[in-house]
Design a protein around this motif. Structure first.
Motif, short mmCIF file in Angstrom:
data_model
loop_
_atom_site.label_atom_id
_atom_site.label_comp_id
_atom_site.label_asym_id
_atom_site.label_seq_id
_atom_site.Cartn_x
_atom_site.Cartn_y
_atom_site.Cartn_z
N GLY A 1 -39.71 20.77 12.35
CA GLY A 1 -38.82 21.87 12.01
C GLY A 1 -38.02 22.36 13.19
O GLY A 1 -36.83 22.68 13.07
N LEU A 2 -38.64 22.43 14.36
CA LEU A 2 -37.92 22.84 15.57
C LEU A 2 -36.82 21.85 15.89
O LEU A 2 -35.70 22.23 16.22
CB LEU A 2 -38.90 22.98 16.74
CG LEU A 2 -38.30 23.45 18.05
CD1 LEU A 2 -37.87 24.90 17.94
CD2 LEU A 2 -39.29 23.27 19.18
N THR A 3 -37.13 20.56 15.76
CA THR A 3 -36.14 19.53 16.05
C THR A 3 -34.97 19.61 15.08
O THR A 3 -33.81 19.48 15.48
CB THR A 3 -36.80 18.14 15.98
OG1 THR A 3 -37.88 18.10 16.90
CG2 THR A 3 -35.81 17.04 16.33
N LEU A 4 -35.25 19.82 13.79
CA LEU A 4 -34.16 19.91 12.83
C LEU A 4 -33.37 21.20 12.97
O LEU A 4 -32.17 21.24 12.70
CB LEU A 4 -34.71 19.79 11.40
CG LEU A 4 -35.16 18.40 10.97
CD1 LEU A 4 -35.78 18.46 9.58
CD2 LEU A 4 -33.99 17.43 10.98
N THR A 5 -34.03 22.28 13.38
CA THR A 5 -33.33 23.56 13.49
C THR A 5 -32.37 23.60 14.66
O THR A 5 -31.21 24.00 14.51
CB THR A 5 -34.35 24.71 13.60
OG1 THR A 5 -35.20 24.69 12.46
CG2 THR A 5 -33.65 26.04 13.70
N LEU B 1 -39.26 24.05 7.33
CA LEU B 1 -40.40 23.34 7.93
C LEU B 1 -41.08 24.17 9.01
O LEU B 1 -42.30 24.12 9.16
CB LEU B 1 -39.96 21.99 8.49
CG LEU B 1 -39.59 20.93 7.44
CD1 LEU B 1 -39.04 19.69 8.12
CD2 LEU B 1 -40.79 20.59 6.58
N LEU B 2 -40.28 24.93 9.78
CA LEU B 2 -40.88 25.84 10.76
C LEU B 2 -41.75 26.88 10.08
O LEU B 2 -42.87 27.15 10.53
CB LEU B 2 -39.78 26.55 11.56
CG LEU B 2 -39.26 25.86 12.80
CD1 LEU B 2 -38.05 26.60 13.34
CD2 LEU B 2 -40.32 25.76 13.85
N ALA B 3 -41.24 27.45 9.00
CA ALA B 3 -42.03 28.45 8.26
C ALA B 3 -43.29 27.82 7.69
O ALA B 3 -44.38 28.41 7.77
CB ALA B 3 -41.18 29.07 7.15
#
Length: 139
Positions: free
Chosen positions: A43-47, A12-14
């Protein structure tokens, strides 16, 4: 071993970066920029996890960057993409500025672009970010 949330978050970040880049290329298309912002934040939150994300975005010493970044996200969502992206860029540099010297130090060892990062002017410019020389990542 990397968890599934981290893998999904990295994807998601990508996707968020790709949408943000595409939105800028298409002359600040507010829809692409808004989708990129949402994917970036999710994406940041999940990473890195929800607790570390909250800890990162609630630090008092980075309040200027946090307000600038989220103000930029809000302006992009309200269809003011140019001003919003300028505010987001300032916020990202302020928030992640301590990470730039660390990334530059690792890029100095790469064979192709390492010589560019070893130029004294480039090296001093990248070391000027962040304000402290602790050598730690901001998260």
């Amino acid at each position: 071993m990397v968890s599934d949330n981290t893998k999904i978050g990295t994807g998601l970040l990508a996707l968020g970066f790709i949408l943000l880049f595409t939105g800028v290329i298409f002359l600040f298309d507010s829809t692409l920029l808004a989708m990129g912002d949402i994917f970036f934040l999710v994406g940041l939150t999940l990473t890195i996890g929800p607790s570390r994300t909250m800890k990162f975005f609630t630090r008092r010493d980075r309040l200027r960057g946090i307000v600038s970044f989220f103000g930029g996200v809000f302006l992009v969502l309200m269809r003011w993409p140019v001003v919003g992206m300028v505010m987001q860029f300032y916020g990202l540099v302020y928030l992640f500025g301590q990470f730039f010297p660390i990334a530059a130090a690792s890029l100095r060892d790469s064979p192709v672009i390492g010589s560019i990062f070893r130029i004294p002017a480039v090296e001093s410019y990248l070391n000027s970010f962040g304000g402290s020389r602790r050598g730690r990542a901001p998260v």
